[in-house]
Scaffold this active site. Structure first.
Site, PDB file in Angstrom:
ATOM      1  N   VAL A  62       1.097  -1.124   0.034  1.00  0.00           N
ATOM      2  CA  VAL A  62      -0.011   0.241   0.191  1.00  0.00           C
ATOM      3  C   VAL A  62       0.697   1.168  -0.318  1.00  0.00           C
ATOM      4  CG1 VAL A  62      -2.040   1.459   1.185  1.00  0.00           C
ATOM      5  CG2 VAL A  62      -1.788  -1.875   1.471  1.00  0.00           C
ATOM      6  N   LYS A  63       0.429   2.319  -0.709  1.00  0.00           N
ATOM      7  CA  LYS A  63       1.455   3.550  -1.128  1.00  0.00           C
ATOM      8  C   LYS A  63       0.333   4.328  -0.100  1.00  0.00           C
ATOM      9  CE  LYS A  63       2.192   5.947  -4.587  1.00  0.00           C
ATOM     10  NZ  LYS A  63       2.734   6.787  -5.945  1.00  0.00           N
ATOM     11  N   THR A  64       0.800   5.300   0.490  1.00  0.00           N
ATOM     12  CA  THR A  64       0.510   6.636   1.406  1.00  0.00           C
ATOM     13  C   THR A  64       1.083   7.398   1.965  1.00  0.00           C
ATOM     14  OG1 THR A  64      -1.422   7.044   2.861  1.00  0.00           O
ATOM     15  CG2 THR A  64       0.077   5.688   3.445  1.00  0.00           C
TER      16      THR A  64
END
Ligand code: R5P
Length: 292
Positions: A202-204
């Site tokens: 996941v990218k955040t």
């Protein structure tokens, strides 16, 4: 037919050494199949467990972003310092040499431009074409709380189903629209939903209390760089994220909009892969910038 084995050397079956099952190095990724793990090992360095992804997919909705007017001039010199290139298939095919040793994380969602409602995206790359380009992962934007939330979640799950058929991991990207808050509560909600729905990573965005976001996300989390900051501040952000348990960065503007992008990406690498302090990495940045 091979020749018969007539070696005079005594056979050795190492009967005293049990065959080991080595655990896979990435958080939450032990139960994937071989191809998926092999692709993840191309994105994340198995020695450090971390990645420096160079993001230059911005043109897919905002055209020739500052620093990306000419990908051939500005991005190609940076690629030897990146573990993975995050880009569109158009940029990959037109600009990046197929001889590259970088892994590719392909932007696989799109639709609206900055002139429209951004959450109204659809899947923009077919799995067959992603395989043809030998990508190591596919990325999809997810607008939790956005106007088209269900549609973007559906994009994520369809892409994961397609990726799982062939062993291609999916990166779920949390989108932060005008109406969405950028704090640990929202980011924790969005990252957890994306992981629960099956994204491999996941990218955040980095926020205060980021360690709670990482702790509650069962798969690796990488941070986007966001808007251009002063170099020392960008390095502090990367360091803070790594200290909080992030598995790396997927950084664009804070690298390619830097006054010295090649120096900056090398400084970011030190922070991500070696845990160097932001201050030391900034010294390195200045030294490398002078040598240019
Ligand atoms: C933007 O929409 C893209 O997903 C970028 O890959 C992402 O935002 C990372 O780039 P930056 O570090 O410039 O925020």
């Amino acid at each position: 037919m091979p020749e018969a084995d007539e070696s005079v050397k005594k056979k050795d079956y190492f009967l005293d050494i049990p065959q080991k099952n080595d655990p896979f190095f990435l958080k939450g990724s032990n139960n994937y199949d071989w191809g998926m793990k092999n692709r993840l090992s191309r994105v994340f360095n198995p020695k450090s467990g971390k990645t420096v992804m160079l993001a230059f997919d911005h043109g897919y909705f905002q055209g020739p972003t500052t620093g990306l007017e000419r990908l051939d001039v500005t991005i190609k010199p940076l690629s030897p310092f990146a573990d993975a290139l995050m880009c569109t298939r158009g940029a990959l095919r037109s600009i990046i040499n197929p001889e590259t040793q970088n892994s590719v994380v392909m932007r696989a969602s799109g639709g609206p431009s900055i002139l429209k409602e951004l959450s109204n995206e659809q899947i923009a790359v077919d799995i067959d074409d992603a395989l043809r380009m030998n990508v190591s992962a596919m990325a999809v934007q997810v607008f939790v709380g956005g106007a088209h939330e269900t549609q973007s979640i559906h994009n994520l799950t369809r892409l994961i189903d397609a990726g799982n058929r062939y062993g291609v991991p999916v990166l779920g990207v949390t989108a932060v629209g005008k109406e969405l808050t950028r704090d640990a509560r929202y980011i924790g909600l969005a990252t957890r939903i994306i992981a629960e729905l099956g994204a491999a990573f996941v990218k955040t965005y980095f926020v205060d209390d980021f360690e709670t976001v990482v702790a509650a996300c069962p798969v690796p989390v990488v941070i986007a760089g966001g808007k251009k900051l002063a170099e020392l501040d960008a390095l502090k952000m990367a360091h803070g994220a790594i200290q909080a348990g992030a598995a790396g960065v997927d950084m664009g503007r804070n690298i390619f909009q830097s006054d010295h992008p090649i120096a900056m990406i090398q400084a970011v690498r030190k922070v991500v892969h070696e845990g160097m302090s932001a201050e030391h990495a900034f010294e390195l940045y200045r030294d490398l910038a002078k040598k240019k």
